[in-house]
Motif scaffolding. Sequence first.
Motif, short mmCIF file in Angstrom:
data_model
loop_
_atom_site.label_atom_id
_atom_site.label_comp_id
_atom_site.label_asym_id
_atom_site.label_seq_id
_atom_site.Cartn_x
_atom_site.Cartn_y
_atom_site.Cartn_z
N GLN A 76 -3.99 -40.97 28.69
CA GLN A 76 -4.18 -39.87 29.63
C GLN A 76 -4.80 -40.36 30.94
O GLN A 76 -4.99 -39.57 31.87
CB GLN A 76 -5.09 -38.80 29.01
CG GLN A 76 -4.49 -38.10 27.81
CD GLN A 76 -3.33 -37.19 28.18
OE1 GLN A 76 -3.22 -36.75 29.32
NE2 GLN A 76 -2.46 -36.92 27.22
N ASN A 77 -5.13 -41.64 31.00
CA ASN A 77 -5.74 -42.24 32.20
C ASN A 77 -6.92 -41.40 32.69
O ASN A 77 -7.03 -41.05 33.87
CB ASN A 77 -4.69 -42.38 33.31
CG ASN A 77 -5.17 -43.29 34.43
OD1 ASN A 77 -5.97 -44.20 34.21
ND2 ASN A 77 -4.70 -43.04 35.65
N MET A 78 -7.80 -41.06 31.75
CA MET A 78 -8.96 -40.24 32.10
C MET A 78 -9.91 -41.00 33.01
O MET A 78 -10.01 -42.22 32.95
CB MET A 78 -9.72 -39.83 30.83
CG MET A 78 -8.94 -38.97 29.87
SD MET A 78 -9.98 -38.50 28.45
CE MET A 78 -8.74 -37.78 27.36
N LYS A 79 -10.61 -40.25 33.84
CA LYS A 79 -11.69 -40.83 34.61
C LYS A 79 -12.78 -41.28 33.64
O LYS A 79 -12.81 -40.86 32.49
CB LYS A 79 -12.25 -39.81 35.60
CG LYS A 79 -11.30 -39.45 36.73
CD LYS A 79 -11.96 -38.48 37.68
CE LYS A 79 -11.04 -38.15 38.85
NZ LYS A 79 -10.79 -39.33 39.70
N ALA A 80 -13.68 -42.11 34.13
CA ALA A 80 -14.70 -42.68 33.25
C ALA A 80 -15.53 -41.59 32.57
O ALA A 80 -15.72 -41.61 31.35
CB ALA A 80 -15.60 -43.63 34.04
N TRP A 81 -16.03 -40.63 33.35
CA TRP A 81 -16.87 -39.60 32.75
C TRP A 81 -16.07 -38.71 31.81
O TRP A 81 -16.59 -38.23 30.80
CB TRP A 81 -17.57 -38.77 33.83
CG TRP A 81 -16.68 -37.95 34.72
CD1 TRP A 81 -16.19 -38.31 35.94
CD2 TRP A 81 -16.18 -36.64 34.47
NE1 TRP A 81 -15.41 -37.31 36.47
CE2 TRP A 81 -15.39 -36.27 35.58
CE3 TRP A 81 -16.33 -35.74 33.42
CZ2 TRP A 81 -14.74 -35.04 35.66
CZ3 TRP A 81 -15.68 -34.52 33.50
CH2 TRP A 81 -14.90 -34.18 34.61
N GLU A 82 -14.78 -38.49 32.12
CA GLU A 82 -13.93 -37.71 31.22
C GLU A 82 -13.76 -38.42 29.89
O GLU A 82 -13.86 -37.81 28.82
CB GLU A 82 -12.55 -37.50 31.85
CG GLU A 82 -12.49 -36.48 32.95
CD GLU A 82 -11.08 -36.33 33.50
OE1 GLU A 82 -10.69 -35.19 33.79
OE2 GLU A 82 -10.37 -37.35 33.64
N GLY A 83 -13.47 -39.72 29.96
CA GLY A 83 -13.24 -40.49 28.74
C GLY A 83 -14.46 -40.55 27.85
O GLY A 83 -14.37 -40.37 26.63
N ILE A 84 -15.62 -40.80 28.45
CA ILE A 84 -16.85 -40.89 27.66
C ILE A 84 -17.18 -39.54 27.03
O ILE A 84 -17.55 -39.45 25.86
CB ILE A 84 -18.02 -41.37 28.55
CG1 ILE A 84 -17.77 -42.82 28.99
CG2 ILE A 84 -19.35 -41.27 27.81
CD1 ILE A 84 -18.74 -43.33 30.05
N THR A 85 -17.01 -38.47 27.80
CA THR A 85 -17.30 -37.14 27.28
C THR A 85 -16.32 -36.76 26.17
O THR A 85 -16.71 -36.21 25.13
CB THR A 85 -17.24 -36.09 28.42
OG1 THR A 85 -18.11 -36.49 29.47
CG2 THR A 85 -17.65 -34.72 27.91
N PHE A 86 -15.05 -37.05 26.39
CA PHE A 86 -14.03 -36.78 25.36
C PHE A 86 -14.36 -37.52 24.07
O PHE A 86 -14.29 -36.96 22.97
CB PHE A 86 -12.67 -37.21 25.89
CG PHE A 86 -11.54 -37.03 24.90
CD1 PHE A 86 -10.90 -35.81 24.78
CD2 PHE A 86 -11.12 -38.08 24.10
CE1 PHE A 86 -9.86 -35.63 23.87
CE2 PHE A 86 -10.08 -37.92 23.20
CZ PHE A 86 -9.45 -36.69 23.08
N LEU A 87 -14.74 -38.79 24.19
CA LEU A 87 -15.04 -39.61 23.02
C LEU A 87 -16.21 -39.02 22.23
O LEU A 87 -16.11 -38.82 21.01
CB LEU A 87 -15.37 -41.03 23.48
CG LEU A 87 -15.54 -42.09 22.39
CD1 LEU A 87 -14.21 -42.38 21.71
CD2 LEU A 87 -16.11 -43.38 22.99
N LEU A 88 -17.30 -38.72 22.91
CA LEU A 88 -18.49 -38.24 22.22
C LEU A 88 -18.32 -36.80 21.74
O LEU A 88 -18.86 -36.42 20.70
CB LEU A 88 -19.70 -38.38 23.13
CG LEU A 88 -20.05 -39.83 23.49
CD1 LEU A 88 -21.25 -39.89 24.42
CD2 LEU A 88 -20.31 -40.66 22.24
N ALA A 89 -17.55 -36.00 22.46
CA ALA A 89 -17.25 -34.64 21.99
C ALA A 89 -16.43 -34.70 20.71
O ALA A 89 -16.66 -33.92 19.77
CB ALA A 89 -16.51 -33.86 23.07
N VAL A 136 -17.42 -47.44 31.56
CA VAL A 136 -18.48 -47.49 32.57
C VAL A 136 -18.08 -48.44 33.71
O VAL A 136 -18.24 -48.11 34.89
CB VAL A 136 -19.81 -47.94 31.94
CG1 VAL A 136 -20.85 -48.24 33.02
CG2 VAL A 136 -20.33 -46.87 30.99
N ILE A 137 -17.56 -49.61 33.36
CA ILE A 137 -17.13 -50.57 34.38
C ILE A 137 -16.02 -49.97 35.24
O ILE A 137 -16.01 -50.12 36.47
CB ILE A 137 -16.65 -51.88 33.72
CG1 ILE A 137 -17.84 -52.61 33.09
CG2 ILE A 137 -15.96 -52.78 34.74
CD1 ILE A 137 -17.46 -53.83 32.28
#
Length: 241
Positions: A76-89, A136-137
Amino acid sequence: MANNYMKRKDRIILTAVEIIDQLGVQGLTIREIASRQEISEAAIYRHFANKSEILLGTIDYFSSYDALLFRTIESQNMKAWEGITFLLASYTEYYENYPAITAVTFTQEAFQLEPEARERMENVIDNRLRFIKQMVIKGQKEGEFTRDICSEGIVDIIFGTVQFIILRWRAKNYDFALKEHVLSTLSILIEAFSTVKLENRFAWGGVFNQEVSSSTFDSVLTRPGLFLEKGKDQVNEKSEG
């Protein structure tokens, strides 16, 4: 036949997780699993050679679930904050549906007498940390996150904080909304690391773009199935060994 074979293996793993949660790894025995499943020990040995293989089976499932989440974020080529939030959610909803699984994912010391299982679990954790670091990088390169803090530091703060919340949730007998608490705390952390302020980005349902939020998130949560509520109910199903 193959489907029934997998269902039996799934039920054995589910029962093993429940035993680890209640009695610890030391309480996990073939006899205890057979007793709870009301099947013969021989029926279990048709799927697993010993207790160690059962432990590895539970850990391997996490690995496959993680791989699904990682692929979803990347595709989905998520932005960094989207990806981290999706993962932890995804993880926290997973745990809320089946709290017992946290006895395996967050008590690595329980595997001290099972070196192969301990190493496998450490690899799962390392892969999660590595993926979050990659996000994060990416965020730092794209100007989402500050470069004033090294990527390792940001990862340690996020992962350590979330792990503490989950351990406290276990200690309090799951008496607060884990996903809500984690996402609320995560929003504060990511806001602190962000170079720009994005309004309302952490409101549930607004975390992802339209294509991701309604279909992909539901798909990721339901496809694993084994440790969700539907899978948990299968523990009580009785069938001939």
